[in-house]
Write a protein that holds these residues in place. Structure first.
Motif, PDB file in Angstrom:
ATOM      1  N   ASP A  86       0.833  -1.209   0.000  1.00  0.00           N
ATOM      2  CA  ASP A  86       0.000   0.000   0.000  1.00  0.00           C
ATOM      3  C   ASP A  86       0.863   1.253   0.000  1.00  0.00           C
ATOM      4  O   ASP A  86       0.573   2.215  -0.710  1.00  0.00           O
ATOM      5  N   VAL A  89       2.005   2.063  -3.426  1.00  0.00           N
ATOM      6  CA  VAL A  89       0.932   2.627  -4.252  1.00  0.00           C
ATOM      7  C   VAL A  89       0.712   4.088  -3.884  1.00  0.00           C
ATOM      8  O   VAL A  89       0.596   4.956  -4.755  1.00  0.00           O
ATOM      9  N   VAL A  90       0.674   4.375  -2.575  1.00  0.00           N
ATOM     10  CA  VAL A  90       0.511   5.757  -2.107  1.00  0.00           C
ATOM     11  C   VAL A  90       1.662   6.618  -2.616  1.00  0.00           C
ATOM     12  O   VAL A  90       1.447   7.746  -3.072  1.00  0.00           O
ATOM     13  N   GLY A 118      -8.628   9.646  -5.090  1.00  0.00           N
ATOM     14  CA  GLY A 118      -8.100   8.282  -5.052  1.00  0.00           C
ATOM     15  C   GLY A 118      -7.228   8.052  -3.834  1.00  0.00           C
ATOM     16  O   GLY A 118      -7.305   7.007  -3.179  1.00  0.00           O
ATOM     17  N   LEU A 122      -7.937   5.316  -0.785  1.00  0.00           N
ATOM     18  CA  LEU A 122      -6.922   4.328  -0.426  1.00  0.00           C
ATOM     19  C   LEU A 122      -6.488   4.492   1.027  1.00  0.00           C
ATOM     20  O   LEU A 122      -6.387   3.512   1.775  1.00  0.00           O
ATOM     21  N   SER A 125      -9.024   3.193   3.742  1.00  0.00           N
ATOM     22  CA  SER A 125      -8.956   1.741   3.885  1.00  0.00           C
ATOM     23  C   SER A 125      -7.638   1.315   4.542  1.00  0.00           C
ATOM     24  O   SER A 125      -7.617   0.482   5.462  1.00  0.00           O
ATOM     25  N   HIS A 126      -6.550   1.885   4.082  1.00  0.00           N
ATOM     26  CA  HIS A 126      -5.219   1.536   4.583  1.00  0.00           C
ATOM     27  C   HIS A 126      -5.088   1.838   6.076  1.00  0.00           C
ATOM     28  O   HIS A 126      -4.636   0.994   6.853  1.00  0.00           O
TER      29      HIS A 126
END
Length: 162
Positions: A86, A89-90, A118, A122, A125-126
């Protein structure tokens, strides 16, 4: 609650401090997303400052808290691997946001908003997953050298509420 300065006390509530950092980062991101549609110099500065803080937090977790937890609580290694993914991705989203804000040309507002939306989805949730899976283990860490900033990349800001 902030821990004392004793070696054991410094980390007694690091999981709770992680939640405080997440709350602060979420509030800052909400402020960015609520900004006017015309990016100003202040908005650019705020956004870049936020990106840097979030990057420091994730880098700090990867090298600090996650490393320590992987050693002391090996059953958390799969969770930690997911969280590190994650973080990557961040980091990609943050790079795109910084690129959108970094030039001298007009900022493509729709594209910036899409990236921030976005990122918000994310991170929501993260952060919840990370808190659900790690807070208890982090709060159990005592007697370790270092500070919350060493483990989480940032110090918990004062007076943060959810």
């Amino acid at each position: 609650m902030h821990p004392s300065n004793s070696p054991a006390g410094r980390l007694a509530a690091v999981g709770n401090q992680m939640i405080e950092i997440h709350l602060w980062l979420s509030a800052e991101l909400a402020r960015l997303r609520a900004s006017p549609d015309t990016p100003s110099r202040d908005l650019r500065a705020h956004c870049l400052t936020f990106c840097a803080a979030l990057g420091r937090h994730h880098t700090g977790e990867d090298a600090g808290a996650f490393h320590l937890l992987a050693e002391q609580v090996p059953e958390l290694r799969p969770v930690i691997a997911n969280l590190i993914t994650d973080h990557q991705v961040v980091a990609g989203i943050l790079e795109r946001v910084e690129a959108l804000l970094g030039g001298d040309t007009a900022v493509p507002v729709a594209q910036l908003r899409a990236e921030l939306d976005g990122l918000a989805a994310l991170l929501e949730s993260h952060f919840r997953y990370e808190e659900k899976r790690l807070v208890t283990a982090l709060n159990a860490l005592t007697g370790q050298p270092g500070t919350t900033e060493d483990l989480l990349g940032l110090s918990a800001p004062p007076h943060v509420t959810r």
